[in-house]
Design an enzyme around this catalytic site. Structure first.
Site, PDB file in Angstrom:
ATOM      1  CB  CYS A  60     -71.546  28.548   0.767  1.00  0.00           C
ATOM      2  SG  CYS A  60     -72.736  27.866   1.924  1.00  0.00           S
ATOM      3  NE  ARG A  82     -78.770  28.580   7.766  1.00  0.00           N
ATOM      4  CZ  ARG A  82     -78.920  28.299   6.469  1.00  0.00           C
ATOM      5  NH1 ARG A  82     -79.991  27.667   6.028  1.00  0.00           N
ATOM      6  NH2 ARG A  82     -77.994  28.658   5.599  1.00  0.00           N
ATOM      7  CG  HIS A  97     -70.049  32.585   3.400  1.00  0.00           C
ATOM      8  ND1 HIS A  97     -70.549  32.797   2.146  1.00  0.00           N
ATOM      9  CD2 HIS A  97     -70.727  31.518   3.889  1.00  0.00           C
ATOM     10  CE1 HIS A  97     -71.499  31.908   1.884  1.00  0.00           C
ATOM     11  NE2 HIS A  97     -71.616  31.112   2.925  1.00  0.00           N
TER      12      HIS A  97
HETATM   13  N1  GLN Z   1     -78.536  27.443   0.693  1.00  0.00           N
HETATM   14  C1  GLN Z   1     -77.409  26.613   0.991  1.00  0.00           C
HETATM   15  C2  GLN Z   1     -77.483  26.006   2.371  1.00  0.00           C
HETATM   16  O1  GLN Z   1     -78.167  26.520   3.225  1.00  0.00           O
HETATM   17  C3  GLN Z   1     -76.138  27.444   0.840  1.00  0.00           C
HETATM   18  C4  GLN Z   1     -76.004  28.488   1.885  1.00  0.00           C
HETATM   19  C5  GLN Z   1     -74.899  29.461   1.643  1.00  0.00           C
HETATM   20  O2  GLN Z   1     -74.454  29.654   0.514  1.00  0.00           O
HETATM   21  N2  GLN Z   1     -74.465  30.123   2.706  1.00  0.00           N
HETATM   22  O3  GLN Z   1     -76.837  25.003   2.613  1.00  0.00           O
END
Ligand code: GLN
Length: 249
Positions: free
Chosen positions: A94, A128, A192
């Site tokens: 990520c 998101r 993750h």
């Molecule tokens: N901050 C980045 C995003 O929101 C990565 C997020 C993450 O590593 N889960 O895309």
């Protein structure tokens, strides 16, 4: 003497969310059970780089955490690029996946340059992308993990994805069904979860590649207890896969 394998955990203080440190534990445990001596080096900003780096693991982070590590990441960029060119196995989740690409433009318009190991760029959006995800990879079969990102990543022409998301999950951008990227032995992915405890095909790829590069063989000699423990671990892994895969969203 037991063959040592050196694992570098990149920026665990700032880049380690949704269980990413479990990837380090999974690699360490399976290395032990294959008969190796794993040594984990936590590398944070300003630390000395270890003498050996057989496997490099990096996690995700908030946009803020990504901003905090960028300067140090650039100081290490040439080193990381030459290790990647040389075939060192790496897994970047990520936030570090995004920074191993060309750039990440966050949702507030800040542009964070990446180190360009993976041909990809990322643009933040308001929505998101969150949930368990199931993808298929030609090399690793079904891969299961958990995504949570605002960044939409697009691969440059000719760059292989890590896998394809056909039903369950958004992947790189929610549009083209790609997930992650793969260049030489470097894997970038949004997954993750932790990823590796649920996907030992990927863990074993990292281990096998590292051991073969350093010692020319894989695995080391295993005791019957180690073989037995590996089987027990595989059993836990398959139950975890079953649970995560059966509730994708
Ligand atoms: N901050 C980045 C995003 O929101 C990565 C997020 C993450 O590593 N889960 O895309």
């Amino acid at each position: 003497m037991t063959a040592q394998i050196d694992i570098v955990s990149l920026y665990p203080n700032d880049m380690n969310i949704y269980g990413d440190s479990g990837n380090v534990l999974a690699v360490r445990r399976r290395l032990e059970l294959y008969g190796y001596k794993p040594v984990v080096h936590a590398y944070n900003q300003g630390d000395e780089w270890p003498d050996h780096a057989d496997i490099i693991l990096g996690g995700g982070g908030q946009d803020n955490g990504q901003k905090k590590i960028t300067e140090d990441l650039f100081a290490r960029a040439d080193l990381l690029r030459s290790l990647a060119d040389d075939g060192t196995p790496m897994l970047m989740i990520c936030g570090l996946y995004q920074l191993f690409g060309d750039y990440f433009e966050t949702v507030d318009g800040t542009r964070l340059d990446g180190i360009g190991i993976l041909g990809a760029y990322t643009v933040g959006q308001d929505k998101r992308m969150i949930g368990n995800l199931v993808e298929s990879s030609p090399q690793f079969g079904t891969v299961i993990g958990y995504e949570n990102h605002s960044g939409q990543t697009f691969l440059r022409e000719g760059v292989e994805p890590f896998g394809r998301v056909d039903h369950d999950g958004m992947g790189n951008n929610g549009e083209d069904h790609t997930e992650g990227a793969r260049v030489r032995n470097v894997i970038g992915t949004y997954l993750h979860g932790s990823l590796l405890p649920k996907n030992s095909a990927v863990t074993d790829f990292l281990i096998r590649t590292a051991a073969t590069r350093r010692y020319g063989t894989f695995p080391e000699e295993q005791t019957s207890e180690q073989t037995e423990a590996l089987r027990a671990l595989d059993d836990v892994e398959s139950r975890a896969r079953h649970v995560a895969g059966s509730r994708p969203r």
